[in-house]
Write a protein that holds these residues in place. Structure first.
Motif, PDB file in Angstrom:
ATOM      1  N   ARG A 169      58.343  50.194  50.191  1.00 53.68           N
ATOM      2  CA  ARG A 169      58.610  51.592  50.015  1.00 53.68           C
ATOM      3  C   ARG A 169      58.259  51.542  48.195  1.00 53.68           C
ATOM      4  O   ARG A 169      57.111  52.370  47.837  1.00 53.68           O
ATOM      5  CB  ARG A 169      60.813  51.965  49.461  1.00 53.68           C
ATOM      6  CG  ARG A 169      61.232  51.832  50.877  1.00 53.68           C
ATOM      7  CD  ARG A 169      62.272  53.165  50.822  1.00 53.68           C
ATOM      8  NE  ARG A 169      63.597  53.291  51.466  1.00 53.68           N
ATOM      9  CZ  ARG A 169      64.285  52.662  51.968  1.00 53.68           C
ATOM     10  NH1 ARG A 169      64.514  51.647  51.286  1.00 53.68           N
ATOM     11  NH2 ARG A 169      65.272  52.442  52.841  1.00 53.68           N
ATOM     12  N   HIS A 218      53.110  45.531  58.441  1.00 54.78           N
ATOM     13  CA  HIS A 218      53.123  46.560  58.105  1.00 54.78           C
ATOM     14  C   HIS A 218      52.456  46.303  56.451  1.00 54.78           C
ATOM     15  O   HIS A 218      51.580  47.254  56.077  1.00 54.78           O
ATOM     16  CB  HIS A 218      54.748  47.109  57.670  1.00 54.78           C
ATOM     17  CG  HIS A 218      54.751  48.433  56.919  1.00 54.78           C
ATOM     18  ND1 HIS A 218      54.040  49.759  56.704  1.00 54.78           N
ATOM     19  CD2 HIS A 218      55.212  48.251  54.905  1.00 54.78           C
ATOM     20  CE1 HIS A 218      54.385  50.422  55.961  1.00 54.78           C
ATOM     21  NE2 HIS A 218      54.786  49.955  54.964  1.00 54.78           N
ATOM     22  N   ASP A 252      49.045  48.226  56.571  1.00 55.41           N
ATOM     23  CA  ASP A 252      49.366  49.760  55.750  1.00 55.41           C
ATOM     24  C   ASP A 252      49.331  49.698  53.939  1.00 55.41           C
ATOM     25  O   ASP A 252      48.385  50.387  53.531  1.00 55.41           O
ATOM     26  CB  ASP A 252      50.680  50.147  56.380  1.00 55.41           C
ATOM     27  CG  ASP A 252      50.501  50.796  58.101  1.00 55.41           C
ATOM     28  OD1 ASP A 252      49.551  50.533  58.208  1.00 55.41           O
ATOM     29  OD2 ASP A 252      51.506  50.081  58.447  1.00 55.41           O
ATOM     30  N   ASN A 300      60.034  52.409  68.063  1.00 55.96           N
ATOM     31  CA  ASN A 300      59.343  52.616  67.605  1.00 55.96           C
ATOM     32  C   ASN A 300      59.226  54.251  65.593  1.00 55.96           C
ATOM     33  O   ASN A 300      59.597  53.689  64.903  1.00 55.96           O
ATOM     34  CB  ASN A 300      57.201  53.360  67.982  1.00 55.96           C
ATOM     35  CG  ASN A 300      56.773  51.952  68.174  1.00 55.96           C
ATOM     36  OD1 ASN A 300      57.464  50.739  67.340  1.00 55.96           O
ATOM     37  ND2 ASN A 300      56.049  52.469  68.898  1.00 55.96           N
ATOM     38  N   ASP A 301      60.158  55.222  66.594  1.00 56.21           N
ATOM     39  CA  ASP A 301      61.140  56.253  65.580  1.00 56.21           C
ATOM     40  C   ASP A 301      62.037  55.874  65.146  1.00 56.21           C
ATOM     41  O   ASP A 301      61.747  55.634  64.351  1.00 56.21           O
ATOM     42  CB  ASP A 301      61.072  56.947  66.535  1.00 56.21           C
ATOM     43  CG  ASP A 301      60.018  58.104  67.629  1.00 56.21           C
ATOM     44  OD1 ASP A 301      58.913  57.330  67.390  1.00 56.21           O
ATOM     45  OD2 ASP A 301      60.296  58.706  68.630  1.00 56.21           O
ATOM     46  N   GLU A 318      60.559  53.226  61.688  1.00 53.25           N
ATOM     47  CA  GLU A 318      59.971  54.478  61.275  1.00 53.25           C
ATOM     48  C   GLU A 318      60.912  55.578  60.036  1.00 53.25           C
ATOM     49  O   GLU A 318      60.755  55.292  58.990  1.00 53.25           O
ATOM     50  CB  GLU A 318      58.747  55.534  61.747  1.00 53.25           C
ATOM     51  CG  GLU A 318      57.753  56.166  61.058  1.00 53.25           C
ATOM     52  CD  GLU A 318      57.103  57.024  61.629  1.00 53.25           C
ATOM     53  OE1 GLU A 318      56.831  57.949  60.766  1.00 53.25           O
ATOM     54  OE2 GLU A 318      57.168  57.075  62.831  1.00 53.25           O
ATOM     55  N   ALA A 319      61.392  55.601  61.094  1.00 51.37           N
ATOM     56  CA  ALA A 319      62.974  56.752  60.353  1.00 51.37           C
ATOM     57  C   ALA A 319      63.812  54.781  59.429  1.00 51.37           C
ATOM     58  O   ALA A 319      64.187  56.109  58.335  1.00 51.37           O
ATOM     59  CB  ALA A 319      64.217  57.148  61.930  1.00 51.37           C
ATOM     60  N   SER A 321      62.713  53.122  57.730  1.00 53.55           N
ATOM     61  CA  SER A 321      62.291  52.798  57.006  1.00 53.55           C
ATOM     62  C   SER A 321      62.255  53.641  55.263  1.00 53.55           C
ATOM     63  O   SER A 321      61.396  52.778  54.768  1.00 53.55           O
ATOM     64  CB  SER A 321      60.307  52.710  57.554  1.00 53.55           C
ATOM     65  OG  SER A 321      59.986  54.030  57.396  1.00 53.55           O
ATOM     66  N   LYS A 322      62.073  54.865  55.762  1.00 56.11           N
ATOM     67  CA  LYS A 322      62.780  55.940  55.137  1.00 56.11           C
ATOM     68  C   LYS A 322      63.996  55.753  54.520  1.00 56.11           C
ATOM     69  O   LYS A 322      64.023  57.000  53.629  1.00 56.11           O
ATOM     70  CB  LYS A 322      61.891  56.911  56.151  1.00 56.11           C
ATOM     71  CG  LYS A 322      61.085  56.991  56.205  1.00 56.11           C
ATOM     72  CD  LYS A 322      60.072  58.842  57.167  1.00 56.11           C
ATOM     73  CE  LYS A 322      58.787  58.475  58.051  1.00 56.11           C
ATOM     74  NZ  LYS A 322      58.142  59.806  58.396  1.00 56.11           N
TER      75      LYS A 322
END
Length: 200
Positions: free
Chosen positions: A3, A35, A39, A154-155, A158-159, A161-162
């Motif tokens: 993050r 990542h 990224d 994957n969803d 991603e969620a 990681s947030k």
């Protein structure tokens, strides 16, 4: 780390993927390393016990493998403290167990189980896009995985990681909600079947 790190960060991670099951650990280690490489693009040094993770270098040009060498003889192991190019081609755990005078039946069983896992194939075969020259067993394992589940997984990642890391966040509760959503999307039995296929 994921993050707050930027491309100007220096990231050092030891034993990426430990503290959970083999498959969870490998999946998390791969996703985190990928990542950071693709990224975040921060200079990152990480150590891992997953030999399969070294194949990330085949997919990410910025990833480079290095290993520390050791010299083994019948009754000794000498760490050479030399950093060489490429991934390590072997593990020393069973050899060290022999040097530590583990019971012979335990060492023999460890060798048998290690050989079984090697024969079964690498866990990386489930996640990687492999060339035509890979072993047939890798292809068979890949066919078992229902690729329709991957978008939902994957969803989930991603969620995940947030999720906020603030003290006020009920992280366990938030992860529990995401888990329920994943089960709703792919079905609890489908997830269980997938992990059962991977394990066997």
């Amino acid at each position: 780390i994921m993050r707050t790190a930027t491309e100007n960060s220096l990231i050092i991670v030891d034993e990426l993927g430990r503290g959970t099951s083999t498959f969870d650990g490998f999946g998390l280690a791969w996703a985190i390393a990928e990542h950071l490489a693709q990224d975040t693009k921060a200079f990152t040094l990480f150590a891992t016990h997953f030999h399969e993770l070294t194949k990330l270098a085949d997919q990410c040009p910025s990833v480079v493998n290095r290993h520390v060498t050791a010299h083994t003889e019948n009754n000794s192991i000498t760490m050479l403290y030399q950093l060489n190019e490429g991934p390590c081609d072997r593990s020393f755990g069973i050899h060290v167990a022999e040097l530590a005078k583990f019971p012979q039946e335990v060492v023999a069983q460890a060798k048998r189980k290690a050989k079984e896992l090697e024969d079964y194939g690498s866990t990386a075969g489930i996640f990687l896009k492999e060339g035509d020259d890979e072993k047939e067993i890798q292809q068979q394992k890949r066919r078992r995985v229902d690729s329709s589940m991957l978008p939902a997984v994957n969803d989930f990642l991603e969620a995940f990681s947030k999720i906020s890391a603030s003290p006020d966040t009920d992280i366990v509760g938030e992860v529990g909600k995401l888990k329920l959503l994943l089960e709703e999307k792919v079905g609890k039995k489908n997830l269980e079947s997938l992990f059962d296929e991977i394990a066997h």
